[in-house]
Design an enzyme around this catalytic site. Sequence first.
Site, mmCIF file in Angstrom:
data_model
loop_
_atom_site.group_PDB
_atom_site.id
_atom_site.type_symbol
_atom_site.label_atom_id
_atom_site.label_comp_id
_atom_site.label_asym_id
_atom_site.label_seq_id
_atom_site.Cartn_x
_atom_site.Cartn_y
_atom_site.Cartn_z
ATOM 1 N N ASP A 115 0.797 -1.229 0.000
ATOM 2 C CA ASP A 115 0.000 0.000 0.000
ATOM 3 C C ASP A 115 0.828 1.276 0.000
ATOM 4 O OD1 ASP A 115 -2.385 -1.314 -0.164
ATOM 5 O OD2 ASP A 115 -2.815 -1.271 1.984
ATOM 6 N N TYR A 175 -9.947 -0.092 3.135
ATOM 7 C CA TYR A 175 -9.491 -0.077 4.531
ATOM 8 C C TYR A 175 -9.127 1.329 5.005
ATOM 9 C CZ TYR A 175 -9.278 -4.852 6.300
ATOM 10 O OH TYR A 175 -9.609 -6.081 6.808
#
Length: 909
Positions: free
Chosen positions: A320, A408
């Site tokens: 990420d 998320y």
Amino acid sequence: MSARAFNSLFFVTFIFLLVSQSISSFHPLDPLTPSEIKTIQHTIKSSHLGSTQNLTFQYVGLDDPDKRTLLSWLSNHTKTPLPRRAFIIARLENQTHEIVVDIYNNFIVSDRIYNGHGYTTPTLAELEAAGSLPFTYPSFIESVTKRGLDMTQVVCGAYLVGWFGEERKGKRIAKILCHYRGGTDNFFMRPLEGVTVTVDLDAMSIMGYYDRIRVPMPKAEGTDYRASKQKPPFAKRTNGITVVQPDGPSFTIDGHMIRWANWAFHLGFDARVGPMISLASIYDLDKDEYRSILYRGYISELFVPYMDLAEEWYYKTFFDAGEYGFGLSAVSLERSTDCPSNAVFIDVYVADQSSNPVKMSNIFCVFERAAGDIMWRHTEVEIPGKVVREVRADVSLVVRMVAAVGNYDYVVDWEFKQSGSIKVVVGLTGILEVKGVPYTHTNQIRENVYGTLLAENTVGVNHDHFLTYYLDMDIDGQDNSFIKAKMQTVRVMEGGKTSIPRKSYWTVVTETAKTEADARLKPSLDPADLLVVNPNKMTKVGNHIGYRLIGGSQATSILSDDDYPQIRGAYTKYQLMVTPYNRSEKWAAGVYTDQSRGDDTLAVWSQRNRAIENRDIVLWYTVGFHHIPCQEDFPVMPTLTGGFELRPSNFFDRNPVLKGVLVTVDLDEIVILGFTDWIRTPMPKAEETDYRASKRRPPFAPRTNEPYAPYMDVSDEWYYRTFFDAGEHGLGQRGVPLEPTHDCPSNAVFIDGYVAGQSGNSIKLSNIFCVFEPSAGDIMWRHIETEIPGEEVREVRAGVSLGVRMVTVIANYDNVLDWEFKQSGSIKVTVGLTGVLEVKGVPYTHTNQMRENVHGTLLAENTSGVNHDHFFTYYLDMDIDGPDNSYIKAKMQTVRVMEGSNTSTPRKS
């Protein structure tokens, strides 16, 4: 002079004046300012690189100054600024350029074309453009129409594809996956399963398409998490809690330097990694100076591999930070939900793909947390006719950022405690990534669905989260060592020099890591303390000063070593790695993470096995979660937290937050049966041992079920000290009255208790319990959705829980027993150990005098703290929806993907 030349000259002159006026107020580690970002843009576009229209700025960040040069500059207090440079990764003519720009002097220091494996982070504009391509693609429109769906309710997003053994693609590639709103803004719960669009990011065109399977679309009902969309019955409301500081915050923010209580540190920001804590130092009252602890700390990478091998899922093994930009994913924080009402907010700036400065508002919040915790306490009742009670309520400073990476939301906290600890916590919340399936009940499932059936036609897929922190520790200086202090069982030999009846005790065996290989640690059941010490400095009594790393969330990757995602993230096999400081080694998965092959990562750097003893070292600690989804995660996930603590270990000569003969008695007859005077050692000094506030002298710090405790000293006066505090002393009988605002927060309600005296009479124990609603500034759950065109959906719930507390004092130790009940259904049980150590008088005043095992640590002259354990055994009679229950151990097991099997996935495990 042409108008263009004049404008260029004016711009350069303006920037020069602006920079010159503010140079003196800049800290060398400050993130780039809007004017600096514009300077970078102008410098590059005015060069040979700006001659074409397809120049894009993929990454723009500070080019870190040399560490030794910076520390020298800071120690000399010079006003002459250090060189200020930026590091830029740009794309031009399908090539990647690494550019260094001198900001003060407006010129390109270097320009290098990168030809290795992997690509840099795509820009947000590129990802948005890629996500829009399917809406004009005939095959995609046909697939949506065949499913009977409304195209205006479809939302698409771009996902990078990783690397699975292919030869060099020569293209930056993304796959587009789509979801359906249709009655809910929680579109992640309604995947358009089976449809995948492949995009060439450089050409910005569709290069592949398939519609593989068709499964029922999960229902919209029950998926919307917004308060306005909820229907009765509603949960019982809690009364509001307001945090008020009438005199304002106790901390100051000067530029990016933050000072609070005994702490000072620099807060930076980077588009790739987000918050960067630098130059963290703590003020030592006794030495009257700030002492260094952490040169720099940040999340270096976040690896999230999913465990589904289907065509639409196998490549979902995300990095990420390197692939999407953890800092770029930061979101604005809201008062009273994301952060408490006493928070102060800080803005940051990033560069867009044209290197225009973009303001990101309220990205950090800084606040003082008073959650009702106890910093330290002790009640002394063994002085005849006198009760001594001293308590300090715990207040800490928190720096928070939230990054929303796709579905998320990550809540990142750095918490600074007056005791010298730095507590690092990450909270996982937001929306699960789910898979559409044909099943509505588990009894229909006859295949591996790689997850948990959360609702009809909805599977939450198993996955991991590995957050690798970069921690450049400078414990009172740059040259440090890493030590593993192992607890080792020692058998007491029969017929030896001692006559004690004990059979064993444990002692500490220290192992100093010489090279990188010595410090690669996987989770272990063997007890050990992990320490960073300065081998060149000692406390007054001769202990090496240091800090202890107390780990948590110790999951590591269990993918097979030859699996392609694991090759790229090989470092996640270890909980901890230690390397010598190297300015170029910043990002654990390498600079170019998209389609990387794992040839420039922390795991590769560490294979050089460099010396790390008494060197400038960096710790890489991985906070790991194996996430098996459960129905409570649907439709939005309550925050799941993990982290670690950096805690002083012989760093101070004593507790930094003060400003703390053998007789055998027959308890039936109350007569002395025997008296022993075995040895005579110097009496430890009384000076500096009194912990009461009234006895402290200046300088003062800024305001701001069965316990088993065996000791490890096998001498005659100590061997029998193996206490069962509940059964031998009565844990409840040793409860002490609690004080408002110290033992418990001001909103607490107190409850009395009663015990029977030895004559059967009733004895009242006043204020033995307190019940309160702690408000720690935590987030119960949150999600922000930015992928709906022209709309932003944000929902946050602040975390409020109910705490029940009792404190028991058994001789020297105070045990703080808490039961915390959360609205999410969790019960959190914690015990805090505080009070006064049980110490042994010894003839030594410095460690260099010791030639025997003192079974502990020399704390002060003639004073040894004896090694010991605390074991609290809780009785938990679980009645999960009834008395008849079963115990299950859900083990995570690595599964090898066999070549020639039914699946075409290139994954190995």
